[in-house]
Design a protein around this motif. Structure first.
Motif, mmCIF file in Angstrom:
data_model
loop_
_atom_site.group_PDB
_atom_site.id
_atom_site.type_symbol
_atom_site.label_atom_id
_atom_site.label_comp_id
_atom_site.label_asym_id
_atom_site.label_seq_id
_atom_site.Cartn_x
_atom_site.Cartn_y
_atom_site.Cartn_z
ATOM 1 N N UNK A 1 0.823 -1.204 0.000
ATOM 2 C CA UNK A 1 0.000 0.000 0.000
ATOM 3 C C UNK A 1 0.861 1.260 0.000
ATOM 4 N N UNK A 2 1.921 1.290 0.820
ATOM 5 C CA UNK A 2 2.758 2.488 0.874
ATOM 6 C C UNK A 2 3.534 2.694 -0.424
ATOM 7 N N UNK A 3 3.921 1.611 -1.086
ATOM 8 C CA UNK A 3 4.611 1.720 -2.369
ATOM 9 C C UNK A 3 3.676 2.289 -3.429
ATOM 10 N N UNK A 4 2.421 1.868 -3.423
ATOM 11 C CA UNK A 4 1.439 2.402 -4.360
ATOM 12 C C UNK A 4 1.183 3.879 -4.102
ATOM 13 N N UNK A 5 1.081 4.270 -2.826
ATOM 14 C CA UNK A 5 0.888 5.683 -2.482
ATOM 15 C C UNK A 5 2.074 6.527 -2.925
ATOM 16 N N UNK A 6 3.272 5.976 -2.796
ATOM 17 C CA UNK A 6 4.478 6.714 -3.192
ATOM 18 C C UNK A 6 4.469 6.977 -4.693
ATOM 19 N N UNK A 7 4.044 5.994 -5.473
ATOM 20 C CA UNK A 7 4.064 6.131 -6.923
ATOM 21 C C UNK A 7 2.931 7.001 -7.454
ATOM 22 N N UNK A 8 1.742 6.889 -6.861
ATOM 23 C CA UNK A 8 0.587 7.596 -7.405
ATOM 24 C C UNK A 8 0.368 8.971 -6.787
ATOM 25 N N UNK A 9 0.516 9.084 -5.457
ATOM 26 C CA UNK A 9 0.156 10.330 -4.775
ATOM 27 C C UNK A 9 1.343 11.047 -4.161
ATOM 28 N N UNK A 10 2.562 10.544 -4.360
ATOM 29 C CA UNK A 10 3.778 11.149 -3.816
ATOM 30 C C UNK A 10 3.717 11.242 -2.287
ATOM 31 N N UNK A 11 3.279 10.138 -1.640
ATOM 32 C CA UNK A 11 3.184 10.058 -0.186
ATOM 33 C C UNK A 11 4.142 8.993 0.323
ATOM 34 N N UNK A 12 4.799 9.284 1.459
ATOM 35 C CA UNK A 12 5.757 8.369 2.060
ATOM 36 C C UNK A 12 5.310 8.096 3.489
ATOM 37 N N UNK A 13 5.408 6.833 3.943
ATOM 38 C CA UNK A 13 4.968 6.457 5.289
ATOM 39 C C UNK A 13 6.162 6.161 6.187
ATOM 40 N N UNK A 14 6.046 6.586 7.451
ATOM 41 C CA UNK A 14 7.090 6.369 8.445
ATOM 42 C C UNK A 14 6.468 5.916 9.755
ATOM 43 N N UNK A 15 7.223 5.104 10.507
ATOM 44 C CA UNK A 15 6.887 4.886 11.911
ATOM 45 C C UNK A 15 7.599 5.990 12.678
ATOM 46 N N UNK A 16 6.854 6.694 13.531
ATOM 47 C CA UNK A 16 7.411 7.840 14.251
ATOM 48 C C UNK A 16 7.247 7.637 15.748
ATOM 49 N N UNK A 17 7.922 8.477 16.516
ATOM 50 C CA UNK A 17 7.801 8.451 17.968
ATOM 51 C C UNK A 17 6.370 8.808 18.361
ATOM 52 N N UNK B 1 12.087 10.939 -1.992
ATOM 53 C CA UNK B 1 12.957 10.492 -0.900
ATOM 54 C C UNK B 1 13.920 9.480 -1.505
ATOM 55 N N UNK B 2 15.219 9.756 -1.491
ATOM 56 C CA UNK B 2 16.170 8.950 -2.270
ATOM 57 C C UNK B 2 16.289 7.491 -1.851
ATOM 58 N N UNK B 3 16.193 7.163 -0.565
ATOM 59 C CA UNK B 3 16.441 5.783 -0.165
ATOM 60 C C UNK B 3 15.281 4.856 -0.508
ATOM 61 N N UNK B 4 14.120 5.392 -0.851
ATOM 62 C CA UNK B 4 12.977 4.553 -1.192
ATOM 63 C C UNK B 4 12.793 4.385 -2.693
ATOM 64 N N UNK B 5 13.694 4.874 -3.496
ATOM 65 C CA UNK B 5 13.517 4.834 -4.951
ATOM 66 C C UNK B 5 13.654 3.433 -5.511
ATOM 67 N N UNK B 6 14.450 2.561 -4.891
ATOM 68 C CA UNK B 6 14.633 1.214 -5.404
ATOM 69 C C UNK B 6 13.515 0.268 -5.009
ATOM 70 N N UNK B 7 12.690 0.671 -4.046
ATOM 71 C CA UNK B 7 11.629 -0.219 -3.548
ATOM 72 C C UNK B 7 10.436 -0.228 -4.475
#
Length: 96
Positions: free
Chosen positions: A16-32, A90-96
């Protein structure tokens, strides 16, 4: 939060997060769990040098799991879905 590196714990890489990154330019993180939207936005902008337009946060409840005869519960955690400006990546997620 004092340190911006304490705000972001890890990226969430799922289907789901990969699809959001490609279609809506959204990135997901686990945060404090104590981090607010302003701190999350500042941390993402400083660490990855991108522009953030919106931040959505949610508390994810831990599941109750059974191991043999013992019931246990996974920890609750906080998830942030960060919307980036068009053209930003976000550069580190480009290969995923």
């Amino acid at each position: 939060m004092k340190n911006i590196y304490d705000v972001l714990k890890r990226p969430i890489v799922t289907e789901k997060s990969t699809t959001q990154k490609e279609t809506a330019n959204k990135v997901s993180f686990e945060v404090d769990r104590r981090a607010n939207k302003i701190e999350i936005k500042q941390a993402v902008e400083k660490i990855f040098k991108v522009k953030v337009t919106d931040v959505h946060t949610m508390l994810v409840r831990g599941k109750v799991k059974r191991y043999k005869n013992v019931l246990g519960k996974r920890s609750d955690w906080k998830k942030a879905v960060v919307t980036l400006k068009p053209g930003e990546k976000v550069p580190f997620l480009e290969g995923a």
